[in-house]
Write a protein that holds these residues in place. Structure first.
Motif, PDB file in Angstrom:
ATOM      1  N   PRO A  24       4.761  -5.175   7.873  1.00 57.96           N
ATOM      2  CA  PRO A  24       5.020  -6.555   8.310  1.00 57.96           C
ATOM      3  C   PRO A  24       3.862  -7.461   7.895  1.00 57.96           C
ATOM      4  O   PRO A  24       2.713  -7.017   7.815  1.00 57.96           O
ATOM      5  CB  PRO A  24       5.117  -6.431   9.838  1.00 57.96           C
ATOM      6  N   ALA A  25       4.173  -8.719   7.627  1.00 57.88           N
ATOM      7  CA  ALA A  25       3.150  -9.646   7.150  1.00 57.88           C
ATOM      8  C   ALA A  25       2.067  -9.871   8.194  1.00 57.88           C
ATOM      9  O   ALA A  25       0.915 -10.116   7.872  1.00 57.88           O
ATOM     10  CB  ALA A  25       3.807 -10.964   6.763  1.00 57.88           C
ATOM     11  N   SER A  26       2.429  -9.794   9.448  1.00 53.47           N
ATOM     12  CA  SER A  26       1.444 -10.035  10.502  1.00 53.47           C
ATOM     13  C   SER A  26       1.975  -9.449  11.794  1.00 53.47           C
ATOM     14  O   SER A  26       3.071  -8.888  11.835  1.00 53.47           O
ATOM     15  CB  SER A  26       1.191 -11.531  10.677  1.00 53.47           C
ATOM     16  N   GLY A  27       1.215  -9.606  12.827  1.00 59.23           N
ATOM     17  CA  GLY A  27       1.681  -9.163  14.129  1.00 59.23           C
ATOM     18  C   GLY A  27       0.788  -8.117  14.741  1.00 59.23           C
ATOM     19  O   GLY A  27       0.036  -7.430  14.046  1.00 59.23           O
ATOM     20  N   ALA A  28       0.900  -7.996  16.041  1.00 58.44           N
ATOM     21  CA  ALA A  28       0.064  -7.053  16.780  1.00 58.44           C
ATOM     22  C   ALA A  28       0.598  -5.627  16.620  1.00 58.44           C
ATOM     23  O   ALA A  28       1.727  -5.411  16.179  1.00 58.44           O
ATOM     24  CB  ALA A  28       0.038  -7.434  18.254  1.00 58.44           C
ATOM     25  N   SER A  29      -0.234  -4.667  16.983  1.00 59.55           N
ATOM     26  CA  SER A  29       0.137  -3.258  16.924  1.00 59.55           C
ATOM     27  C   SER A  29      -0.037  -2.629  18.293  1.00 59.55           C
ATOM     28  O   SER A  29      -0.834  -3.091  19.115  1.00 59.55           O
ATOM     29  CB  SER A  29      -0.779  -2.497  15.959  1.00 59.55           C
ATOM     30  N   PHE A  68       3.314  -1.003  14.374  1.00 60.48           N
ATOM     31  CA  PHE A  68       3.385  -2.466  14.287  1.00 60.48           C
ATOM     32  C   PHE A  68       4.537  -2.957  15.159  1.00 60.48           C
ATOM     33  O   PHE A  68       5.652  -2.431  15.093  1.00 60.48           O
ATOM     34  CB  PHE A  68       3.599  -2.901  12.833  1.00 60.48           C
ATOM     35  N   LEU A  69       4.267  -3.985  15.952  1.00 59.99           N
ATOM     36  CA  LEU A  69       5.286  -4.469  16.885  1.00 59.99           C
ATOM     37  C   LEU A  69       6.257  -5.442  16.222  1.00 59.99           C
ATOM     38  O   LEU A  69       7.336  -5.697  16.739  1.00 59.99           O
ATOM     39  CB  LEU A  69       4.617  -5.119  18.100  1.00 59.99           C
ATOM     40  N   THR A  70       5.860  -5.996  15.073  1.00 57.56           N
ATOM     41  CA  THR A  70       6.767  -6.877  14.328  1.00 57.56           C
ATOM     42  C   THR A  70       7.496  -6.035  13.288  1.00 57.56           C
ATOM     43  O   THR A  70       6.865  -5.352  12.498  1.00 57.56           O
ATOM     44  CB  THR A  70       5.972  -7.972  13.588  1.00 57.56           C
ATOM     45  N   PRO A  71       8.828  -6.064  13.291  1.00 51.77           N
ATOM     46  CA  PRO A  71       9.544  -5.246  12.303  1.00 51.77           C
ATOM     47  C   PRO A  71       9.495  -5.836  10.901  1.00 51.77           C
ATOM     48  O   PRO A  71       9.226  -7.025  10.720  1.00 51.77           O
ATOM     49  CB  PRO A  71      10.990  -5.226  12.819  1.00 51.77           C
ATOM     50  N   THR A  72       9.760  -4.987   9.929  1.00 53.27           N
ATOM     51  CA  THR A  72      10.009  -5.405   8.552  1.00 53.27           C
ATOM     52  C   THR A  72      11.522  -5.401   8.362  1.00 53.27           C
ATOM     53  O   THR A  72      12.209  -4.521   8.877  1.00 53.27           O
ATOM     54  CB  THR A  72       9.366  -4.399   7.571  1.00 53.27           C
ATOM     55  N   THR A  73      12.029  -6.396   7.637  1.00 48.96           N
ATOM     56  CA  THR A  73      13.481  -6.402   7.405  1.00 48.96           C
ATOM     57  C   THR A  73      13.809  -5.787   6.050  1.00 48.96           C
ATOM     58  O   THR A  73      13.077  -5.946   5.068  1.00 48.96           O
ATOM     59  CB  THR A  73      14.078  -7.828   7.461  1.00 48.96           C
ATOM     60  N   LEU A  74      14.910  -5.073   6.031  1.00 46.57           N
ATOM     61  CA  LEU A  74      15.494  -4.541   4.795  1.00 46.57           C
ATOM     62  C   LEU A  74      16.966  -4.928   4.795  1.00 46.57           C
ATOM     63  O   LEU A  74      17.561  -5.150   5.858  1.00 46.57           O
ATOM     64  CB  LEU A  74      15.374  -3.004   4.742  1.00 46.57           C
ATOM     65  N   SER A  75      17.545  -4.985   3.606  1.00 43.53           N
ATOM     66  CA  SER A  75      18.983  -5.254   3.548  1.00 43.53           C
ATOM     67  C   SER A  75      19.739  -4.011   4.008  1.00 43.53           C
ATOM     68  O   SER A  75      19.188  -2.904   4.031  1.00 43.53           O
ATOM     69  CB  SER A  75      19.401  -5.617   2.123  1.00 43.53           C
ATOM     70  N   ARG A  76      20.999  -4.200   4.381  1.00 47.33           N
ATOM     71  CA  ARG A  76      21.824  -3.061   4.790  1.00 47.33           C
ATOM     72  C   ARG A  76      21.888  -2.032   3.663  1.00 47.33           C
ATOM     73  O   ARG A  76      21.804  -0.827   3.897  1.00 47.33           O
ATOM     74  CB  ARG A  76      23.221  -3.569   5.184  1.00 47.33           C
ATOM     75  N   VAL A 101      -1.444   2.926  26.201  1.00 45.71           N
ATOM     76  CA  VAL A 101      -1.054   2.356  24.907  1.00 45.71           C
ATOM     77  C   VAL A 101      -1.722   0.992  24.814  1.00 45.71           C
ATOM     78  O   VAL A 101      -1.569   0.149  25.701  1.00 45.71           O
ATOM     79  CB  VAL A 101       0.478   2.231  24.782  1.00 45.71           C
ATOM     80  N   THR A 102      -2.502   0.803  23.764  1.00 50.73           N
ATOM     81  CA  THR A 102      -3.334  -0.381  23.624  1.00 50.73           C
ATOM     82  C   THR A 102      -2.684  -1.388  22.676  1.00 50.73           C
ATOM     83  O   THR A 102      -2.143  -1.002  21.646  1.00 50.73           O
ATOM     84  CB  THR A 102      -4.720   0.018  23.066  1.00 50.73           C
ATOM     85  N   ALA A 103      -2.740  -2.652  23.039  1.00 49.39           N
ATOM     86  CA  ALA A 103      -2.292  -3.720  22.146  1.00 49.39           C
ATOM     87  C   ALA A 103      -3.475  -4.167  21.302  1.00 49.39           C
ATOM     88  O   ALA A 103      -4.507  -4.561  21.836  1.00 49.39           O
ATOM     89  CB  ALA A 103      -1.751  -4.899  22.952  1.00 49.39           C
ATOM     90  N   VAL A 104      -3.313  -4.071  19.985  1.00 50.56           N
ATOM     91  CA  VAL A 104      -4.367  -4.475  19.061  1.00 50.56           C
ATOM     92  C   VAL A 104      -3.904  -5.727  18.352  1.00 50.56           C
ATOM     93  O   VAL A 104      -2.773  -5.793  17.861  1.00 50.56           O
ATOM     94  CB  VAL A 104      -4.672  -3.353  18.043  1.00 50.56           C
ATOM     95  N   ARG A 105      -4.773  -6.724  18.281  1.00 52.51           N
ATOM     96  CA  ARG A 105      -4.398  -8.031  17.728  1.00 52.51           C
ATOM     97  C   ARG A 105      -4.022  -7.914  16.256  1.00 52.51           C
ATOM     98  O   ARG A 105      -4.395  -6.947  15.583  1.00 52.51           O
ATOM     99  CB  ARG A 105      -5.568  -9.023  17.897  1.00 52.51           C
ATOM    100  N   ALA A 106      -3.324  -8.909  15.778  1.00 52.76           N
ATOM    101  CA  ALA A 106      -2.913  -8.953  14.369  1.00 52.76           C
ATOM    102  C   ALA A 106      -4.137  -9.051  13.480  1.00 52.76           C
ATOM    103  O   ALA A 106      -5.148  -9.634  13.854  1.00 52.76           O
ATOM    104  CB  ALA A 106      -2.004 -10.153  14.145  1.00 52.76           C
ATOM    105  N   GLY A 107      -4.003  -8.477  12.280  1.00 58.23           N
ATOM    106  CA  GLY A 107      -5.118  -8.522  11.321  1.00 58.23           C
ATOM    107  C   GLY A 107      -5.192  -9.866  10.641  1.00 58.23           C
ATOM    108  O   GLY A 107      -4.341 -10.704  10.767  1.00 58.23           O
TER     109      GLY A 107
END
Ligand SMILES: [Zn+2]
Length: 263
Positions: free
Chosen positions: A198-203, A224-232, A257-263
């Motif tokens: 994912p381009a960004s987002g917390a883990s 990563f808590l933000t998903p990456t999208t793929l086509s069907r 479980v620790t929340a780590v900020r986005a890079g």
């Protein structure tokens, strides 16, 4: 007249009982006995996840188990702003794409293909593979699929990056990978695994295990808590051969479980 044979027999029986007792230690009390030694495993039926301890004792659930995957409850994450986001050092490199019998897997053809820095340690990329649906869940919700990028440090420690995949916009960087997942296509796929992140987002970060036998523990997970999208079509190409290869979530048993900020 000699008592030797009976003694040997008794000793053998005693040794066998000790061995059984030792094997039983890894099974939780009060649950069904471990399956007889299995030689193979799958995702359903008599050699499905509930029976994996018959293949590998570490797969058993018990009070001290630290297994993966887990449900990530966002309201219970422990925030740690001092934890450094994972640093990824990937690049375009050839991968051999194969069906390992349980998942589509891509293995870099160059041992120095890529690495990550996690918790101050460098891990080298060993392979990546796909599960459908996702193994980790977020607040109880499964994503369409999950990518695992598996890494190993010089000392043997394992770290896995988990990427949730959901159906949506296609990822043009994955053309070669999708083509190579076709059994008829044997050329290596030149791709940059960073295109799958994912381009960004917390883990969410925690200590768990491999999600397949031998279920080895001590694995550093960064999901990563933000998903990456793929086509069907891309999801189908990467998971169609194994549309249900996900282990159920495992109890946390007190782990943080620790929340780590986005890079
Ligand atoms: Zn996996």
């Amino acid at each position: 007249m000699t008592p030797a044979p009976p003694r040997r027999t008794a000793a053998f029986v005693a040794a066998a009982l000790v061995a059984l007792g030792t094997a039983g230690c890894s099974a939780p009390a009060g649950t069904s006995a471990p399956s007889p030694s299995l030689t193979s495993w799958s995702y359903s039926g008599a050699d499905g996840p509930a029976h994996w301890s018959g293949v590998a004792p570490a797969c058993a659930d018990w009070a001290g188990a630290r297994q993966s995957p887990v449900d990530i409850v966002t309201g219970e994450l422990k925030r740690d702003d001092s934890a450094a986001p994972v640093r990824v050092d990937y690049g375009s490199t050839p991968f051999a794409v194969e069906d390992n019998g349980h998942a589509i897997e891509a293995v870099p053809q160059d041992a120095e293909a890529g690495s990550i820095e996690l918790g101050g340690r460098i891990y080298r990329l060993q392979q990546f593979h796909f599960h459908a649906a996702s193994e980790h869940t977020v607040d109880g919700v499964q994503a369409d699929a999950e990518l695992h990028l598996v890494h190993r440090a010089a000392g043997g420690e394992v770290a896995v990056l988990g990427v949730l995949l959901t159906e949506g916009e296609g990822n043009p960087a994955l053309g070669a990978l999708v083509d190579s997942s076709d059994a008829a296509h044997t050329a290596p796929a030149v791709i940059d695994p960073a295109a799958l992140l994912p381009a960004s987002g917390a883990s969410a970060r925690y200590t768990g295990s491999l999600t397949t036998p031998p279920c080895t523990e001590g694995v550093s997970w960064n999901v990563f808590l933000t998903p990456t999208t793929l086509s069907r079509a891309q999801l189908d190409a990467l998971t169609g051969a194994h549309p249900a290869n996900h282990r159920p979530v495992q109890p946390l048993h007190g782990r943080t479980v620790t929340a780590v900020r986005a890079g």
